[in-house]
Design an enzyme around this catalytic site. Structure first.
Site, PDB file in Angstrom:
ATOM      1  N   LYS A 111     -33.234  55.898  -3.931  1.00 18.84           N
ATOM      2  CA  LYS A 111     -33.664  56.295  -2.681  1.00 18.84           C
ATOM      3  C   LYS A 111     -32.593  56.818  -1.623  1.00 18.84           C
ATOM      4  CE  LYS A 111     -37.636  53.218  -3.142  1.00 18.84           C
ATOM      5  NZ  LYS A 111     -37.755  52.486  -4.219  1.00 18.84           N
TER       6      LYS A 111
HETATM    7  C1  LIG Z   1     -38.512  52.421  -5.127  1.00 15.58           C
HETATM    8  C2  LIG Z   1     -38.297  51.961  -6.508  1.00 15.58           C
HETATM    9  C3  LIG Z   1     -38.885  52.604  -7.790  1.00 15.58           C
HETATM   10  C4  LIG Z   1     -40.225  53.054  -7.407  1.00 15.58           C
HETATM   11  O1  LIG Z   1     -40.401  54.344  -6.871  1.00 15.58           O
HETATM   12  P1  LIG Z   1     -41.724  54.885  -6.183  1.00 15.58           P
HETATM   13  O2  LIG Z   1     -41.301  56.186  -5.529  1.00 15.58           O
HETATM   14  O3  LIG Z   1     -41.909  53.727  -5.356  1.00 15.58           O
HETATM   15  O4  LIG Z   1     -42.782  55.220  -7.487  1.00 15.58           O
HETATM   16  C5  LIG Z   1     -38.246  52.286  -8.974  1.00 15.58           C
HETATM   17  N1  LIG Z   1     -37.143  51.794  -9.127  1.00 15.58           N
HETATM   18  C6  LIG Z   1     -36.461  51.481  -8.027  1.00 15.58           C
HETATM   19  C7  LIG Z   1     -35.127  50.817  -8.470  1.00 15.58           C
HETATM   20  C8  LIG Z   1     -37.006  51.561  -6.822  1.00 15.58           C
HETATM   21  O5  LIG Z   1     -35.800  51.326  -5.704  1.00 15.58           O
END
Ligand SMILES: *Cc1c(COP(=O)(O)O)cnc(C)c1O
Length: 494
Positions: A111
């Site tokens: 993110k």
């Molecule tokens: C947010 C997240 C996901 C999922 O990603 P999306 O975009 O919500 O599908 C998978 N792995 C980790 C470590 C995350 O923080």
């Protein structure tokens, strides 16, 4: 470029409007009016660029009103916060099998790639749209978005941020990262419930006209840092291109070869960015959607019905513990031939009875583009150990879901495409479970677990986590989900 709402009643004249607003008034999501396609020359040029340049080139196709040089500087600043200024290094694991490591940023999850840039996109967007009010960013988090958004927006002028996380639905490290957050414009609140409860509460605040009016009178407008915001999604498109270019440059593939991407999926934001990349001309064979035991998406891809009426499991991959995948709305919108009425009615059905179905034509298109499978808890633990024993490679509890699904897909499809697994978090963010997988041992204290894991695997512990130990816990509130609006109002008055 103009943006349209998936539910049809609230278009955005440009990207800055879509980004500052976050979510359309009728609850729909903003999508670009068209997908700009890269020419072959542009693609070749992209391969010669560094990451910040690649990102800026892709982003500017959508964020046309943003000044290019300014945006490039912002990308350089954002991606300078990553190890080696590269937010998406590609590591070779085996013949035709690669991992794109997206977790070398400030909060150790993918993110960061979008959320290190979002503050700029928001602030600049507010200038372009002439917004005078302060922006209050509301975030529902399954653990990683919250911390990445807090870190990105702390002490930013004209912006406040409030994060809601499920009180028992995140890892110890994730909780500690958020509760010790510094900054004078931040607030963090635990909600009794799961991620879907947090997300629904935040969505309801967004679509409540009275609340928005009241906030406006107080000089505040709302925005979102969730992947519902196009500003979150757009920077994620870039790394799909970047991985491809890296593979071309290292002569693992030739320009034009198709490749597969495997994505550990929760809210469907990450994989949707891959789909957008494909629509922009990236040669993708299949996008592979990997779920944990909350496999509502696996079933959707299998039979064309999205049915959220099912048991919710708390798993070792909490950031994927989601039953209502918000961004699927954007894909369903595309599948329907961009039919706003149909999308709106499906989303209304989802809200009312928890399910909706695709037509058989739509399902055929889905099958062509995607493959989906899931990995249960036991397979998670087993595969972390196997991957470490066989390749000396340590996976976190989310990435391993994608790796397991990738293995199954490669066996089943006998694909000769290169396969890239997206790695979404550092194993140390989920230390206790990763340690359990490697050693069979249970350790309650995340810091002791981290040093044991380090002794066993020699994988370095990220500085960001070691520093947490000494930090003061600043946020203690735990509220009922019915109290979220009150909490927002209190924070605004403060
Ligand atoms: C947010 C997240 C996901 C999922 O990603 P999306 O975009 O919500 O599908 C998978 N792995 C980790 C470590 C995350 O923080």
């Amino acid at each position: 470029m103009k943006f349209i709402s998936t539910r049809g009643k609230a278009d955005a004249p440009n990207s800055s409007y879509a980004i500052t607003k976050g979510l359309a008034d009728e609850g729909g999501l903003f999508v670009p009016e068209t997908f700009p396609v890269l020419t072959e020359t542009e693609f070749k040029q992209l391969c010669d660029m560094n990451y910040a340049e690649r990102a800026c080139t892709i982003l500017h196709k959508y964020l046309e009103e943003y000044d290019f040089d300014n945006l490039l500087t912002a990308c350089e600043n954002a991606y300078g916060k990553f190890e080696n200024s590269d937010p998406a290094p590609v590591v070779k694991i085996d013949e035709n099998l690669f991992v794109m490591e997206l977790f070398h940023g400030p909060t150790l999850a993918f993110k960061d790639v979008a959320l290190t840039l979002l503050p700029y996109l928001l602030k600049q967007g507010a200038l372009y749209t002439g917004i005078k009010e302060d922006i209050l960013v509301l975030v529902a988090t399954s653990g990683d978005t919250g911390k990445a958004a807090l870190e990105g927006l702390k002490d930013a002028d004209g912006v406040k941020i409030m994060v809601f996380y499920p009180s028992e639905g995140v890892s110890d490290m994730q909780k500690l990262q958020m509760r010790t957050q510094e900054g004078r414009n931040v607030n963090v609140v635990a909600v009794k419930g799961n991620f879907d409860d947090c997300q629904t509460a935040v969505k309801n605040i967004f679509s409540d006209k009275n609340t928005n009016q009241l906030l406006k009178e107080k000089g505040v407008i709302l925005s979102s840092a969730n992947s519902m915001n196009f500003g979150r999604l757009a920077p994620q498109i870039a790394y799909y291109f970047s991985a491809y270019c890296d593979l071309v440059n290292s002569e693992q593939i030739k320009l034009g070869d198709k490749i597969d991407f495997v994505v550990p999926t929760g809210n469907f934001g990450n994989i949707l960015a891959g789909y957008y990349a494909k629509r922009m001309g990236l040669p993708v064979n299949k996008l592979i959607c990997a779920s944990n035991s909350n496999n509502v998406l696996t079933e959707f891809f299998a039979d064309g019905t999205y049915d959220a009426n099912r048991e919710f499991f708390k798993t070792v991959s909490p950031s994927m513990d989601i039953l209502i995948s918000s961004n699927l709305e954007r894909l369903v919108f595309e599948l329907s031939g961009r039919n706003c009425e149909l999308t709106a009615s499906r989303m209304a059905e989802l809200k009312k009875v928890g399910k909706y179905s695709l037509s058989s034509e739509e399902k055929k298109v889905l099958d062509k583009e995607f493959f989906a499978d899931y990995c249960d808890e036991e397979e998670c633990f087993d595969t972390i150990l196997e991957m470490f024993e066989e390749y000396g490679y340590l996976l976190d509890t989310h990435t391993v879901v994608a790796m397991k699904v990738a293995q199954g897909y490669i066996d089943y499809s006998e694909t000769d495409c290169a396969t890239v697994v997206l790695s979404t978090a550092s194993p140390y963010k989920f230390t206790q479970d990763v340690l359990k997988a490697i050693s069979g041992k249970t350790q309650k204290d995340p810091f002791i677990a981290a040093s044991t894991l380090n002794e066993l695997t020699a994988a370095p512990i990220p500085e960001q986590l070691l520093g947490l130990k000494k930090k003061e816990v600043r946020f203690h509130d735990v509220i009922e989900r019915t109290e979220t609006l009150d909490a927002v109002m209190q924070f605004v008055e403060k």
